[in-house]
Design a protein around this motif. Structure first.
Motif, PDB file in Angstrom:
ATOM      1  N   VAL A  70     -52.285 -18.242  63.586  1.00 14.29           N
ATOM      2  CA  VAL A  70     -52.220 -17.759  64.971  1.00 14.29           C
ATOM      3  C   VAL A  70     -51.703 -18.855  65.889  1.00 14.29           C
ATOM      4  O   VAL A  70     -50.848 -18.611  66.751  1.00 14.29           O
ATOM      5  CB  VAL A  70     -53.604 -17.247  65.423  1.00 14.29           C
ATOM      6  N   VAL A  71     -52.179 -20.059  65.727  1.00 17.63           N
ATOM      7  CA  VAL A  71     -51.720 -21.176  66.566  1.00 17.63           C
ATOM      8  C   VAL A  71     -50.241 -21.456  66.322  1.00 17.63           C
ATOM      9  O   VAL A  71     -49.481 -21.708  67.262  1.00 17.63           O
ATOM     10  CB  VAL A  71     -52.580 -22.434  66.308  1.00 17.63           C
ATOM     11  N   GLY A  72     -49.789 -21.377  65.084  1.00 17.55           N
ATOM     12  CA  GLY A  72     -48.369 -21.605  64.779  1.00 17.55           C
ATOM     13  C   GLY A  72     -47.478 -20.542  65.386  1.00 17.55           C
ATOM     14  O   GLY A  72     -46.422 -20.859  65.950  1.00 17.55           O
ATOM     15  N   ILE A  73     -47.885 -19.288  65.296  1.00 18.68           N
ATOM     16  CA  ILE A  73     -47.087 -18.208  65.897  1.00 18.68           C
ATOM     17  C   ILE A  73     -47.054 -18.356  67.414  1.00 18.68           C
ATOM     18  O   ILE A  73     -46.001 -18.186  68.044  1.00 18.68           O
ATOM     19  CB  ILE A  73     -47.649 -16.838  65.476  1.00 18.68           C
ATOM     20  N   LEU A  74     -48.179 -18.675  68.021  1.00 20.72           N
ATOM     21  CA  LEU A  74     -48.232 -18.864  69.471  1.00 20.72           C
ATOM     22  C   LEU A  74     -47.363 -20.045  69.910  1.00 20.72           C
ATOM     23  O   LEU A  74     -46.626 -19.956  70.898  1.00 20.72           O
ATOM     24  CB  LEU A  74     -49.674 -19.076  69.911  1.00 20.72           C
ATOM     25  N   ALA A  75     -47.404 -21.141  69.175  1.00 23.58           N
ATOM     26  CA  ALA A  75     -46.583 -22.307  69.507  1.00 23.58           C
ATOM     27  C   ALA A  75     -45.095 -21.981  69.377  1.00 23.58           C
ATOM     28  O   ALA A  75     -44.287 -22.380  70.220  1.00 23.58           O
ATOM     29  CB  ALA A  75     -46.946 -23.483  68.614  1.00 23.58           C
ATOM     30  N   ALA A  76     -44.726 -21.242  68.340  1.00 24.96           N
ATOM     31  CA  ALA A  76     -43.323 -20.870  68.168  1.00 24.96           C
ATOM     32  C   ALA A  76     -42.866 -19.945  69.290  1.00 24.96           C
ATOM     33  O   ALA A  76     -41.760 -20.081  69.821  1.00 24.96           O
ATOM     34  CB  ALA A  76     -43.123 -20.186  66.817  1.00 24.96           C
ATOM     35  N   TYR A  77     -43.711 -19.006  69.680  1.00 19.50           N
ATOM     36  CA  TYR A  77     -43.355 -18.073  70.751  1.00 19.50           C
ATOM     37  C   TYR A  77     -43.154 -18.796  72.073  1.00 19.50           C
ATOM     38  O   TYR A  77     -42.254 -18.473  72.841  1.00 19.50           O
ATOM     39  CB  TYR A  77     -44.446 -17.010  70.901  1.00 19.50           C
ATOM     40  N   LEU A  78     -43.985 -19.789  72.353  1.00 17.11           N
ATOM     41  CA  LEU A  78     -43.904 -20.490  73.628  1.00 17.11           C
ATOM     42  C   LEU A  78     -42.802 -21.542  73.675  1.00 17.11           C
ATOM     43  O   LEU A  78     -42.333 -21.891  74.756  1.00 17.11           O
ATOM     44  CB  LEU A  78     -45.249 -21.141  73.945  1.00 17.11           C
ATOM     45  N   THR A  79     -42.376 -22.061  72.528  1.00 15.71           N
ATOM     46  CA  THR A  79     -41.410 -23.164  72.539  1.00 15.71           C
ATOM     47  C   THR A  79     -39.991 -22.766  72.156  1.00 15.71           C
ATOM     48  O   THR A  79     -39.055 -23.472  72.508  1.00 15.71           O
ATOM     49  CB  THR A  79     -41.862 -24.295  71.605  1.00 15.71           C
ATOM     50  N   LEU A  80     -39.819 -21.685  71.412  1.00 19.53           N
ATOM     51  CA  LEU A  80     -38.464 -21.296  71.017  1.00 19.53           C
ATOM     52  C   LEU A  80     -37.693 -20.774  72.213  1.00 19.53           C
ATOM     53  O   LEU A  80     -38.269 -20.132  73.102  1.00 19.53           O
ATOM     54  CB  LEU A  80     -38.510 -20.235  69.919  1.00 19.53           C
ATOM     55  N   PRO A  81     -36.379 -21.018  72.278  1.00 17.09           N
ATOM     56  CA  PRO A  81     -35.602 -20.547  73.417  1.00 17.09           C
ATOM     57  C   PRO A  81     -35.509 -19.017  73.429  1.00 17.09           C
ATOM     58  O   PRO A  81     -35.521 -18.371  72.391  1.00 17.09           O
ATOM     59  CB  PRO A  81     -34.222 -21.177  73.201  1.00 17.09           C
ATOM     60  N   LYS A  82     -35.421 -18.483  74.616  1.00 15.00           N
ATOM     61  CA  LYS A  82     -35.312 -17.040  74.784  1.00 15.00           C
ATOM     62  C   LYS A  82     -33.875 -16.595  74.518  1.00 15.00           C
ATOM     63  O   LYS A  82     -32.921 -17.347  74.704  1.00 15.00           O
ATOM     64  CB  LYS A  82     -35.705 -16.627  76.202  1.00 15.00           C
ATOM     65  N   ILE A  83     -33.693 -15.366  74.099  1.00 12.29           N
ATOM     66  CA  ILE A  83     -32.367 -14.806  73.850  1.00 12.29           C
ATOM     67  C   ILE A  83     -31.706 -14.522  75.198  1.00 12.29           C
ATOM     68  O   ILE A  83     -32.307 -13.851  76.049  1.00 12.29           O
ATOM     69  CB  ILE A  83     -32.471 -13.520  73.016  1.00 12.29           C
ATOM     70  N   PRO A  84     -30.487 -15.030  75.429  1.00  9.87           N
ATOM     71  CA  PRO A  84     -29.842 -14.809  76.729  1.00  9.87           C
ATOM     72  C   PRO A  84     -29.481 -13.342  76.918  1.00  9.87           C
ATOM     73  O   PRO A  84     -29.267 -12.600  75.971  1.00  9.87           O
ATOM     74  CB  PRO A  84     -28.588 -15.687  76.664  1.00  9.87           C
ATOM     75  N   ASP A  85     -29.390 -12.956  78.187  1.00  8.90           N
ATOM     76  CA  ASP A  85     -29.017 -11.590  78.536  1.00  8.90           C
ATOM     77  C   ASP A  85     -27.525 -11.416  78.283  1.00  8.90           C
ATOM     78  O   ASP A  85     -26.699 -12.145  78.831  1.00  8.90           O
ATOM     79  CB  ASP A  85     -29.353 -11.323  80.000  1.00  8.90           C
ATOM     80  N   GLY A  86     -27.150 -10.478  77.446  1.00  8.23           N
ATOM     81  CA  GLY A  86     -25.756 -10.268  77.074  1.00  8.23           C
ATOM     82  C   GLY A  86     -24.891  -9.762  78.215  1.00  8.23           C
ATOM     83  O   GLY A  86     -23.691 -10.006  78.253  1.00  8.23           O
ATOM     84  N   ARG A  87     -25.505  -9.053  79.178  1.00  9.14           N
ATOM     85  CA  ARG A  87     -24.720  -8.501  80.294  1.00  9.14           C
ATOM     86  C   ARG A  87     -24.090  -9.601  81.137  1.00  9.14           C
ATOM     87  O   ARG A  87     -22.969  -9.448  81.630  1.00  9.14           O
ATOM     88  CB  ARG A  87     -25.599  -7.602  81.152  1.00  9.14           C
ATOM     89  N   VAL A  88     -24.806 -10.703  81.308  1.00  8.33           N
ATOM     90  CA  VAL A  88     -24.276 -11.818  82.104  1.00  8.33           C
ATOM     91  C   VAL A  88     -23.063 -12.428  81.410  1.00  8.33           C
ATOM     92  O   VAL A  88     -22.042 -12.719  82.050  1.00  8.33           O
ATOM     93  CB  VAL A  88     -25.374 -12.878  82.331  1.00  8.33           C
ATOM     94  N   LEU A  89     -23.153 -12.612  80.099  1.00  9.97           N
ATOM     95  CA  LEU A  89     -22.043 -13.200  79.353  1.00  9.97           C
ATOM     96  C   LEU A  89     -20.827 -12.272  79.327  1.00  9.97           C
ATOM     97  O   LEU A  89     -19.689 -12.725  79.437  1.00  9.97           O
ATOM     98  CB  LEU A  89     -22.488 -13.519  77.928  1.00  9.97           C
ATOM     99  N   ILE A  90     -21.050 -10.969  79.193  1.00 13.01           N
ATOM    100  CA  ILE A  90     -19.941 -10.013  79.171  1.00 13.01           C
ATOM    101  C   ILE A  90     -19.249  -9.974  80.523  1.00 13.01           C
ATOM    102  O   ILE A  90     -18.017  -9.928  80.605  1.00 13.01           O
ATOM    103  CB  ILE A  90     -20.446  -8.623  78.747  1.00 13.01           C
ATOM    104  N   ALA A  91     -20.005 -10.011  81.619  1.00 13.81           N
ATOM    105  CA  ALA A  91     -19.413 -10.007  82.960  1.00 13.81           C
ATOM    106  C   ALA A  91     -18.572 -11.261  83.175  1.00 13.81           C
ATOM    107  O   ALA A  91     -17.483 -11.195  83.752  1.00 13.81           O
ATOM    108  CB  ALA A  91     -20.507  -9.917  84.007  1.00 13.81           C
ATOM    109  N   LYS A  92     -19.052 -12.403  82.697  1.00  7.56           N
ATOM    110  CA  LYS A  92     -18.284 -13.648  82.846  1.00  7.56           C
ATOM    111  C   LYS A  92     -17.026 -13.615  81.988  1.00  7.56           C
ATOM    112  O   LYS A  92     -15.970 -14.095  82.397  1.00  7.56           O
ATOM    113  CB  LYS A  92     -19.153 -14.844  82.458  1.00  7.56           C
ATOM    114  N   ALA A  93     -17.106 -13.039  80.793  1.00  6.36           N
ATOM    115  CA  ALA A  93     -15.956 -12.995  79.895  1.00  6.36           C
ATOM    116  C   ALA A  93     -14.850 -12.081  80.427  1.00  6.36           C
ATOM    117  O   ALA A  93     -13.672 -12.296  80.132  1.00  6.36           O
ATOM    118  CB  ALA A  93     -16.388 -12.530  78.519  1.00  6.36           C
ATOM    119  N   LYS A  94     -15.193 -11.082  81.207  1.00  5.60           N
ATOM    120  CA  LYS A  94     -14.191 -10.157  81.744  1.00  5.60           C
ATOM    121  C   LYS A  94     -13.312 -10.797  82.809  1.00  5.60           C
ATOM    122  O   LYS A  94     -12.284 -10.250  83.176  1.00  5.60           O
ATOM    123  CB  LYS A  94     -14.872  -8.910  82.293  1.00  5.60           C
ATOM    124  N   GLN A  95     -13.680 -11.986  83.290  1.00  2.00           N
ATOM    125  CA  GLN A  95     -12.869 -12.701  84.273  1.00  2.00           C
ATOM    126  C   GLN A  95     -11.605 -13.288  83.644  1.00  2.00           C
ATOM    127  O   GLN A  95     -10.650 -13.574  84.336  1.00  2.00           O
ATOM    128  CB  GLN A  95     -13.660 -13.854  84.880  1.00  2.00           C
TER     129      GLN A  95
END
Length: 68
Positions: free
Chosen positions: A18-43
């Motif tokens: 439980v402590v390992g799963i909680l530590a991984a959840y709190l420290t691993l980077p979050k998945i970026p929002d794809g909509r922001v990247l797609i909007a930037k790529a359309k430029q």
């Protein structure tokens, strides 16, 4: 006495899991929002063509387009 030892081993393993799963959840980077990247790529106006060996060739109107 043997039952008590097995009980503590089970508790310890469960606690560490439980402590390992909680530590991984709190420290691993979050998945970026794809909509922001797609909007930037359309430029940018860019075309990526792969040859027969699978090597990508990037073509754009400006250097900024191909760098992105």
């Amino acid at each position: 006495m043997k039952y008590l030892s097995l009980k503590w081993i089970t508790f310890s393993i469960s606690y560490l899991l439980v402590v390992g799963i909680l530590a991984a959840y709190l420290t691993l980077p979050k998945i970026p929002d794809g909509r922001v990247l797609i909007a930037k790529a359309k430029q940018y106006d860019v075309e990526i063509i792969r040859d027969t060996l699978g090597i990508p060739h990037v073509y754009g109107k400006k250097d900024v387009d191909t760098a992105f």
